[in-house]
Design an enzyme around this catalytic site. Sequence first.
Site, PDB file in Angstrom:
ATOM      1  N   GLY A  12       6.611  29.793 -11.687  1.00  0.00           N
ATOM      2  CA  GLY A  12       5.933  29.818 -12.990  1.00  0.00           C
ATOM      3  C   GLY A  12       4.719  28.918 -13.107  1.00  0.00           C
ATOM      4  O   GLY A  12       4.373  28.491 -14.209  1.00  0.00           O
ATOM      5  N   THR A  13       4.018  28.666 -11.985  1.00  0.00           N
ATOM      6  CA  THR A  13       2.819  27.820 -12.120  1.00  0.00           C
ATOM      7  C   THR A  13       1.737  28.551 -12.904  1.00  0.00           C
ATOM      8  O   THR A  13       0.960  27.924 -13.615  1.00  0.00           O
ATOM      9  CB  THR A  13       2.277  27.333 -10.762  1.00  0.00           C
ATOM     10  OG1 THR A  13       1.902  28.455  -9.956  1.00  0.00           O
ATOM     11  CG2 THR A  13       3.301  26.496 -10.029  1.00  0.00           C
ATOM     12  N   ASN A  14       1.680  29.874 -12.794  1.00  0.00           N
ATOM     13  CA  ASN A  14       0.715  30.629 -13.616  1.00  0.00           C
ATOM     14  C   ASN A  14       1.105  30.580 -15.091  1.00  0.00           C
ATOM     15  O   ASN A  14       0.241  30.484 -15.957  1.00  0.00           O
ATOM     16  CB  ASN A  14       0.574  32.073 -13.129  1.00  0.00           C
ATOM     17  CG  ASN A  14      -0.398  32.197 -11.965  1.00  0.00           C
ATOM     18  OD1 ASN A  14      -1.613  32.041 -12.138  1.00  0.00           O
ATOM     19  ND2 ASN A  14       0.133  32.434 -10.765  1.00  0.00           N
ATOM     20  N   ILE A  86      10.030  45.992 -10.832  1.00  0.00           N
ATOM     21  CA  ILE A  86       9.101  47.083 -11.147  1.00  0.00           C
ATOM     22  C   ILE A  86       9.498  47.631 -12.521  1.00  0.00           C
ATOM     23  O   ILE A  86      10.660  47.997 -12.741  1.00  0.00           O
ATOM     24  CB  ILE A  86       9.204  48.218 -10.091  1.00  0.00           C
ATOM     25  CG1 ILE A  86       8.973  47.672  -8.667  1.00  0.00           C
ATOM     26  CG2 ILE A  86       8.240  49.359 -10.429  1.00  0.00           C
ATOM     27  CD1 ILE A  86       7.604  47.108  -8.409  1.00  0.00           C
ATOM     28  N   LEU A  87       8.530  47.689 -13.437  1.00  0.00           N
ATOM     29  CA  LEU A  87       8.823  48.203 -14.779  1.00  0.00           C
ATOM     30  C   LEU A  87       8.824  49.731 -14.763  1.00  0.00           C
ATOM     31  O   LEU A  87       7.990  50.355 -14.115  1.00  0.00           O
ATOM     32  CB  LEU A  87       7.781  47.678 -15.772  1.00  0.00           C
ATOM     33  CG  LEU A  87       7.794  46.158 -15.958  1.00  0.00           C
ATOM     34  CD1 LEU A  87       6.574  45.700 -16.746  1.00  0.00           C
ATOM     35  CD2 LEU A  87       9.083  45.693 -16.645  1.00  0.00           C
ATOM     36  N   ASN A 101      -1.131  42.166 -15.104  1.00  0.00           N
ATOM     37  CA  ASN A 101      -0.460  41.512 -13.980  1.00  0.00           C
ATOM     38  C   ASN A 101      -1.486  40.775 -13.152  1.00  0.00           C
ATOM     39  O   ASN A 101      -2.652  41.155 -13.125  1.00  0.00           O
ATOM     40  CB  ASN A 101       0.221  42.592 -13.116  1.00  0.00           C
ATOM     41  CG  ASN A 101       0.911  42.015 -11.896  1.00  0.00           C
ATOM     42  OD1 ASN A 101       1.650  41.030 -11.981  1.00  0.00           O
ATOM     43  ND2 ASN A 101       0.665  42.604 -10.733  1.00  0.00           N
ATOM     44  N   HIS A 103      -2.287  39.789  -9.189  1.00  0.00           N
ATOM     45  CA  HIS A 103      -1.882  40.167  -7.837  1.00  0.00           C
ATOM     46  C   HIS A 103      -2.647  39.301  -6.834  1.00  0.00           C
ATOM     47  O   HIS A 103      -3.866  39.154  -6.953  1.00  0.00           O
ATOM     48  CB  HIS A 103      -2.188  41.654  -7.608  1.00  0.00           C
ATOM     49  CG  HIS A 103      -1.667  42.148  -6.296  1.00  0.00           C
ATOM     50  ND1 HIS A 103      -0.342  42.469  -6.094  1.00  0.00           N
ATOM     51  CD2 HIS A 103      -2.286  42.326  -5.107  1.00  0.00           C
ATOM     52  CE1 HIS A 103      -0.174  42.845  -4.839  1.00  0.00           C
ATOM     53  NE2 HIS A 103      -1.336  42.763  -4.214  1.00  0.00           N
TER      54      HIS A 103
HETATM   55  C1  GRF Z   1       1.289  34.491  -7.685  1.00  0.00           C
HETATM   56  O1  GRF Z   1       0.667  34.338  -6.448  1.00  0.00           O
HETATM   57  C2  GRF Z   1       1.058  35.882  -8.211  1.00  0.00           C
HETATM   58  O2  GRF Z   1      -0.122  36.459  -7.790  1.00  0.00           O
HETATM   59  C3  GRF Z   1       2.200  36.649  -7.644  1.00  0.00           C
HETATM   60  O3  GRF Z   1       3.280  35.754  -7.632  1.00  0.00           O
HETATM   61  C4  GRF Z   1       2.802  34.399  -7.575  1.00  0.00           C
HETATM   62  C5  GRF Z   1       3.440  33.662  -8.695  1.00  0.00           C
HETATM   63  O4  GRF Z   1       3.327  32.285  -8.596  1.00  0.00           O
HETATM   64  N1  GRF Z   1       2.393  37.875  -8.375  1.00  0.00           N
HETATM   65  P1  GRF Z   1       3.845  31.351  -9.771  1.00  0.00           P
HETATM   66  O5  GRF Z   1       5.288  31.684 -10.044  1.00  0.00           O
HETATM   67  O6  GRF Z   1       2.966  31.596 -10.968  1.00  0.00           O
HETATM   68  O7  GRF Z   1       3.697  29.957  -9.249  1.00  0.00           O
END
Ligand code: GRF
Length: 194
Positions: A12-14, A86-87, A101, A103
């Site tokens: 969950g860093t994003n 996958i949704l 999303n 990617h």
């Molecule tokens: C990211 O690299 C994203 O592109 C992919 O999964 C990773 C998630 O990283 N779909 P985080 O959980 O947000 O750290």
Amino acid sequence: MKNIVVLVSGSGTNLQRIIDTIESGEIRNAKVALVVADRECYGLERAKNHTIETILIPRGKNFSSELGKVIPENTDLIVLAGFLSILKPEFCENWSGKIINIHPALLPKFGGKGMWGMNVHHAVIDAKEKESGATVHFVTPGIDEGEIILQKSFELNEDETPETLAQRIHGVEYEIFPQAIDQVLNTWEIRKTK
Ligand code: GRF
């Protein structure tokens, strides 16, 4: 105020970046109303640390229909941030133009079934690609096929490994994901889908 629902499966860093950039104002006029995970993961802890509501729906064939029941009607955007299930097509169509999303590659290359996590970076290195990067795109029934919102690339180093690539791509993601979310929420007049 726009309401965002974030879907996670991992660290969950994003998600953290989204929370932080809402706080800093880089993503304007929005709040994370709910975080949904398809498995136990650290992303859920991050949400709880910010007193964001969380729901865990175990992955499997009923995931999309259960998800459909818990997403609030007034949701403006569903953000997949390291989400691995996958949704179902029906879910994607119900929320058409409102699901995005991130990617970890330059779509349309290196997308589709099986192209997730380190698999992507191994494939890029094996194919001797000169560049990679990250892509934010709309989610449609075809895996990784929705319209591209934002993409950023960089050149691979001579000694690039899947691990260094993963790290560099995370850096790019932290840049473009908040920008894309802000754009879709606040500056796009018409939400296009293909
Ligand atoms: C990211 O690299 C994203 O592109 C992919 O999964 C990773 C998630 O990283 N779909 P985080 O959980 O947000 O750290």
